[in-house]
Design a protein around this motif. Structure first.
Motif, short mmCIF file in Angstrom:
data_model
loop_
_atom_site.label_atom_id
_atom_site.label_comp_id
_atom_site.label_asym_id
_atom_site.label_seq_id
_atom_site.Cartn_x
_atom_site.Cartn_y
_atom_site.Cartn_z
N ARG A 1 32.47 92.41 14.95
CA ARG A 1 33.02 91.18 15.54
C ARG A 1 34.40 91.44 16.13
NH1 ARG A 1 32.40 87.06 18.59
NH2 ARG A 1 33.34 85.10 17.90
N TYR A 2 35.23 92.22 15.44
CA TYR A 2 36.54 92.58 16.00
C TYR A 2 36.37 93.25 17.36
CZ TYR A 2 38.41 92.09 11.21
OH TYR A 2 38.77 91.62 9.97
N ASP B 1 45.72 88.16 15.98
CA ASP B 1 45.09 86.85 16.24
C ASP B 1 43.59 86.93 16.01
OD1 ASP B 1 47.54 85.78 16.92
OD2 ASP B 1 47.17 85.76 19.08
N ILE B 2 42.98 88.01 16.47
CA ILE B 2 41.53 88.20 16.34
C ILE B 2 41.15 88.34 14.87
CG2 ILE B 2 39.71 89.93 16.69
CD1 ILE B 2 40.83 90.23 19.56
N ALA C 1 38.23 85.53 10.30
CA ALA C 1 38.22 84.84 9.00
C ALA C 1 37.96 83.35 9.17
CB ALA C 1 39.54 85.08 8.28
N SER C 2 38.52 82.78 10.24
CA SER C 2 38.39 81.33 10.48
C SER C 2 36.97 80.92 10.85
CB SER C 2 39.34 80.90 11.61
OG SER C 2 40.68 81.14 11.27
N GLU C 3 36.17 81.87 11.31
CA GLU C 3 34.80 81.53 11.70
C GLU C 3 33.93 81.19 10.48
OE1 GLU C 3 34.55 84.14 15.84
OE2 GLU C 3 33.74 84.98 13.98
N VAL D 1 40.73 97.68 11.20
CA VAL D 1 41.76 97.46 12.21
C VAL D 1 43.00 98.32 11.98
CG1 VAL D 1 40.97 95.10 12.61
CG2 VAL D 1 42.84 95.51 11.00
N GLY D 2 43.06 99.03 10.85
CA GLY D 2 44.25 99.82 10.53
C GLY D 2 44.63 100.84 11.58
#
Length: 201
Positions: free
Chosen positions: A71-72, A90-91, A96-98, A134-135
């Motif tokens: 998804r990222y 932001d992404i 997480a917000s999804e 994402v690291g």
């Protein structure tokens, strides 16, 4: 289960139902017996596919991590080649917000597992960084954009840990994006950029 499934399909069914159970109810009281009830199976039936609760949790968490990584990547492709570190953060919050209830309950699972060596997910989290997939990209973008990339990453890490702790303790479902947007501009404001205007010589 009324439908007869192949071994692979049954394994995937157990994974899906376990994840749904944690997402819905939280991580408390996690056990093979509870998983078996959720799957309408016996505990030995579940153990035929996953010998231990640790084996089951490792696969649940691995699948979820891979889905988040996908998804990222999808959302970063929408932003395009000029994606910034701010875009990436932001992404991360947007993902997480999804699924906010699931995100909160899996954060609670992680908080429990990291401090309890006997927890079935302890070894999984011990071997995996909080920043996850994402690291490396965060490090690359910080070095590309900022004069002091390590300082930027340290501040981001502190803010992320603070927000996650707040979200984990919250009795209500958090508004991840609202909480992040309330501090995001200030987080990035104090750091000097390196990226030049592409039209400049």
């Amino acid at each position: 289960m009324a439908t007869r499934l192949t071994p692979q399909a049954r394994r995937e069914y157990i994974l899906t139902r376990t994840r749904e159970m944690i997402a819905r109810e939280g991580p408390e009281g996690l056990s093979m017996r509870k998983v078996a009830r959720e799957c309408e199976m016996t505990a030995p039936g579940v153990m035929h596919h996953f010998e231990t609760l640790e084996d089951l949790m490792t696969e649940v968490l691995t699948v979820r991590r891979e889905e988040e990584a996908s998804r990222y990547q999808e959302l970063l492709l929408e932003v395009g080649a000029g994606a910034t570190l701010r875009d990436l953060t932001d992404i991360t919050v947007r993902v997480a917000s999804e699924n906010p209830v699931e995100a909160q309950n899996f954060d609670r699972l992680e908080a429990l597992a990291r401090v309890d060596p006997t927890h079935p997910a302890h070894r999984y989290y011990k071997g995996n960084s909080v920043v996850g997939e994402v690291g490396p990209l965060s490090s690359y973008l910080a070095q590309l954009e900022y004069r002091e990339p390590l300082a930027v990453l340290n501040v981001l890490s502190l803010v992320a840990e603070g927000l996650r702790a707040r979200w984990t303790r919250s009795e209500a479902v958090p508004d991840f994006e609202a909480d992040w947007l309330a501090v995001a501009d200030d987080v990035f404001a104090g750091f000097e950029h390196l990226r030049r205007d592409p039209d400049s010589s």
